[in-house]
Design an enzyme around this catalytic site. Structure first.
Site, mmCIF file in Angstrom:
data_model
loop_
_atom_site.group_PDB
_atom_site.id
_atom_site.type_symbol
_atom_site.label_atom_id
_atom_site.label_comp_id
_atom_site.label_asym_id
_atom_site.label_seq_id
_atom_site.Cartn_x
_atom_site.Cartn_y
_atom_site.Cartn_z
ATOM 1 N N LYS A 149 0.882 -1.173 0.000
ATOM 2 C CA LYS A 149 0.000 0.000 0.000
ATOM 3 C C LYS A 149 0.920 1.223 0.000
ATOM 4 C CE LYS A 149 -2.478 3.317 2.005
ATOM 5 N NZ LYS A 149 -1.863 4.554 1.631
ATOM 6 N N GLY A 206 5.046 2.343 11.088
ATOM 7 C CA GLY A 206 4.469 3.679 11.111
ATOM 8 C C GLY A 206 4.022 4.052 12.503
ATOM 9 N N SER A 207 2.946 4.820 12.552
ATOM 10 C CA SER A 207 2.501 5.375 13.833
ATOM 11 C C SER A 207 1.751 4.339 14.669
ATOM 12 C CB SER A 207 1.559 6.550 13.559
ATOM 13 O OG SER A 207 0.412 6.076 12.869
ATOM 14 N N GLY A 210 -1.948 4.214 13.496
ATOM 15 C CA GLY A 210 -2.172 3.427 12.273
ATOM 16 C C GLY A 210 -2.011 1.942 12.533
ATOM 17 N N GLY A 211 -0.931 1.573 13.195
ATOM 18 C CA GLY A 211 -0.658 0.153 13.445
ATOM 19 C C GLY A 211 -1.749 -0.479 14.289
ATOM 20 N N GLU A 230 5.417 -2.447 13.540
ATOM 21 C CA GLU A 230 6.503 -1.793 14.276
ATOM 22 C C GLU A 230 6.126 -0.329 14.345
ATOM 23 O OE1 GLU A 230 9.027 -3.491 15.494
ATOM 24 O OE2 GLU A 230 8.538 -5.365 14.482
ATOM 25 N N CYS A 267 12.548 6.244 14.224
ATOM 26 C CA CYS A 267 11.751 5.491 15.204
ATOM 27 C C CYS A 267 12.577 5.215 16.454
ATOM 28 C CB CYS A 267 11.277 4.181 14.596
ATOM 29 S SG CYS A 267 12.585 3.271 13.789
ATOM 30 N N GLU A 358 5.277 9.502 22.519
ATOM 31 C CA GLU A 358 6.218 9.906 21.476
ATOM 32 C C GLU A 358 5.819 11.250 20.864
ATOM 33 O OE1 GLU A 358 6.002 7.795 17.684
ATOM 34 O OE2 GLU A 358 8.153 8.001 17.374
#
Ligand code: NAP
Length: 494
Positions: A149, A206-207, A210-211, A230, A267, A358
Site C-alpha cells: 500500500k 508507522g505510527s 495506524g498500526g 513496528e 523510530c 512519542e
C-alpha cells in the site's frame, strides 16, 4: 504502480497475487534467493531519478538517501543469503523408528509462506521501510506474494521502487502479480486490503495509531490474521551518576546529535533522557543547550508530520512541571522542525502518563531523578520500547541491577554507552519490542529473522520422499543445513 485506485478495483490485484503465491510457493528457497538478488541489482542500478524523487517528496538530504538505498540493496542480498545458508527457516527431520513401541513415525518439518501479505511502509524511510523495504523483502523471502500500500508521502519514489521489483520478477521468470504496489484513497483502501479474505498477514511500519487500527481490524476478521506492526517509541536513555560526573559534556554532545539526527525523524530517536538531579547536572544541561542551539530548523518529511510535531510538542510543553531548556528559533516555518528540549522532575513525570508519549521529531524531555528508586520507578512506568539505553561507568552497574532488569523487560534492544539511532542489519539485531513498540515482541522487522514473521511451519508425517519439498528430501538436493535426529548437518539421509 497503479495510481490512486478506488476500492472496487483492488480485488483483481489481490486475486493475481494469490495466483502468483500458489505458483511461487512451489519454488525452492534457492529460486526465491535468485529473485531477491535480482531485485537488489535492479535497485542498485537506479540512479539520480530515484534519489531526486525521494528528495523532493521527503526533504531528506541526498547523502542520507544514498546511504538508505545501499542499505535497502543490502537487505535484499542479506536476507536472500540467510535464507539459503543460515537456517533462518530451520528444517527439522526426525526419521522413523519402526521397531519402537509404539513405532515412531518419520516426521519432517519445513516452512511455507503464509500467502498474500499486505505491507504498509513509513514515511521516514522511503526506501528501507517502504515499497522495497525490509517487510517486502522478508515476505518474499518467506515465499509470500506482496501487495504494497503506497505511502501517500512519497508516491513517485514508491512507483520507481515498484518498477524495479516488477522488472526483477519479470527477468527471473517469476509469476506475474507476485508483487504489486497500489495507491488507494486515504485510509479506506488500506483497511479494505487488511480485511480482504485472500490476505493472510500484514507488515506495518508507522505510527501507533495506524498500526493499532489495522491490528484491531485484522483481529476482528472472521479469520483473524497476524499484523506485524513496528510503531513509535521514545527510546529512553538512563544516565547514571558516575558517568555524569566523568563525562557530562561528552554525553550531552552525543545526545544532542542523536536527538536531532534527521530532524529527529527516527523510530529509534531518544526522546526521553533520564538523568540524576545532582550538582553535576548543570554541566550536562548547559552543554546540551549550547549544542541544540546550533542545530538549524530543517524541513520535515511532509507538512502533516511537521504539523503533528508542533501540535504534540505544544501539548506536552503545556503540561504541569515542564520547563523549556532550549527551543531553537520559535519563528521557524510550520513545515520545519525546530529542536526543543524540556526538563521535568521524575515526580511530575510519574504523575502524568502523557509525558511518556512519542513526539515524533527533534524533541527531547530530560527527566531528573533524586534517587535510584525514582529512576527505577520511571523505568517501570514506561511502556514497551524499541530500545533502552544505559549510560554508566562499568563500576556503577552493579548498584543498578534492578534498573537494568526493568529496562530489559521493556525493550527489544538494550544499549550500553551508546545511542540508539542507528539500526544495523544483521542476524543478531532485534528491532521490535513489547507493545506498543510492536504488536508482537517475539519478532524483529530488521535482520534476516524478520523472514520468520511471514512463514509457517508444516510437518510431513510418513510422506513419500519424492513428494516432499526439496528441503526435506533424503538427498538434501539444496545442500542446506538441517537438524536430523537432533544434529545439525548438511549430509544426506541414507
Ligand atoms: P503512519 O501515518 O502510521 O503511516 C504509515 C502507513 O500506514 C501509510 O501508508 C498510511 O497510509 C497507513 N495508515 C496509517 N493509518 C492508517 C489507518 N488508520 N488505516 C489505514 N491505513 C493507515 O506513519 P508515518 O507517519 O508514515 O511514519 C512515522 C511513524 O512511524 C513514527 O511514529 C515513527 O516512530 C514510526 N516508525 C517506526 C519504525 C519502526 O521500525 N518501528 C520505523 C520508522 C518509523 P497513508 O499513506 O494513506 O497515510
Amino acid at each position: 504502480m497503479s495510481e490512486n485506485i478506488p476500492i472496487q478495483e483492488i480485488d483483481p490485484y489481490v486475486q493475481r497475487a494469490q495466483e502468483a503465491f500458489l505458483n511461487f510457493r512451489q519454488l525452492t528457497i534457492k529460486q526465491r534467493a535468485v529473485l531477491m538478488h535480482a531485485v537488489a541489482d535492479e535497485i542498485e542500478a537506479l540512479g539520480a531519478e530515484l534519489i531526486s524523487a525521494a528528495q523532493s517528496e521527503t526533504n531528506l538530504p541526498e547523502a542520507r538517501l544514498t546511504g538508505e538505498k545501499a542499505r535497502t540493496v543490502y537487505q535484499w542480498r542479506c536476507y536472500a543469503d540467510a535464507l539459503v545458508h543460515s537456517n533462518v527457516l530451520p528444517v527439522q527431520i526426525d526419521t522413523a523408528i519402526p521397531d519402537r513401541t509404539p513405532p515412531k513415525p518419520d516426521i519432517r518439518k519445513a516452512y511455507t509462506g503464509l500467502g498474500v501479505v499486505v505491507v504498509f511502509g513509513a514515511s521516514n524511510f522511503p526506501f528501507a521501510f517502504s515499497t522495497a523495504g525490509g517487510d517486502t523483502a522478508s515476505a518474499i523471502a518467506a515465499g509470500c506474494a506482496v501487495i504494497f500500500k503506497a505511502h501517500s508521502g512519497h508516491p513517485k519514489t514508491s512507483a520507481i521502487m515498484a518498477n524495479a521489483i516488477e522488472h526483477a520478477v519479470e527477468k527471473t521468470g517469476m509469476p506475474s502479480g507476485l508483487f504489486a504496489a497500489i495507491a488507494t484513497h486515504g485510509a479506506t483502501g488500506g483497511q479494505y486490503l487488511v480485511k480482504h479474505p485472500l490476505v493472510k498477514a500484514v507488515g506495518f511500519t508507522g505510527s501507533l495509531y495506524g498500526g493499532r487500527t489495522l491490528f484491531d481490524l485484522a483481529s476482528q476478521r472472521p479469520e483473524p490474521i497476524p499484523v506485524f506492526a513496528e510503531m513509535g517509541s521514545v527510546n529512553p536513555v538512563f544516565l547514571l551518576p558516575e558517568r555524569l560526573a566523568t563525562r557530562a559534556e561528552e554525553v550531552a554532545t552525543q545526545y544532542a546529535g542523536s536527538l536531532t539526527l534527521g530532524v529527529g525523524q527516527f523510530c529509534t530517536n531518544p526522546g526521553i533522557f533520564v538523568a540524576p538531579n545532582n550538582a553535576e547536572l548543570p554541566r550536562f544541561l548547559d552543554t546540551l543547550k549550547t549544542q541544540i542551539e546550533q542545530v538549524a530548523p530543517a524541513a520535515m518529511l511532509h507538512p502533516g508530520i511537521a504539523a503533528s510535531y508542533h501540535k504534540n510538542k505544544t501539548d506536552l510543553l503545556a503540561q504541569a512541571g515542564i520547563d523549556i531548556l532550549v527551543a531553537v528559533d520559535e519563528t521557524t516555518p510550520q513545515t520545519h522542525g525546530n529542536a526543543t528540549v524540556a526538563t521535568v522532575s521524575a515526580q511530575e513525570f510519574l504523575a502524568n502518563p502523557k509525558l511518556s508519549e512519542e513526539v515524533f521529531g527533534p524533541f527531547g524531555l530530560v527527566v531528573t531523578y533524586d534517587t535510584p528508586t525514582e529512576a527505577l520507578a520511571v523505568a517501570n512506568q514506561l511502556e514497551g520500547q524499541l530500545t533502552a539505553t544505559v549510560l554508566a561507568e562499568p563500576t556503577e552497574l552493579e548498584h543498578h541491577r534492578e534498573l537494568i532488569a526493568a529496562l530489559a523487560d521493556k525493550s527489544g534492544r538494550l544499549l550500553f554507552n551508546g545511542f540508539p539511532t542507528g539500526v544495523e542489519v544483521c542476524g543478531s539485531m532485534q528491532h521490535g519490542g513489547p507493545y506498543p513498540a510492536a504488536t508482537d515482541s517475539r519478532f524483529t522487522s530488521v535482520g534476516p529473522d524478520a523472514i520468520k514473521r511471514f512463514a509457517r511451519p508444516i510437518s510431513y508425517q510418513n510422506w513419500p520422499d519424492e513428494l516432499l519439498p526439496d528441503e526435506l528430501k533424503n538427498t538434501n538436493p539444496l545442500g542446506i543445513w538441517r537438524t536430523v535426529n537432533g544434529k545439525l548437518t548438511q549430509t544426506q539421509i541414507d
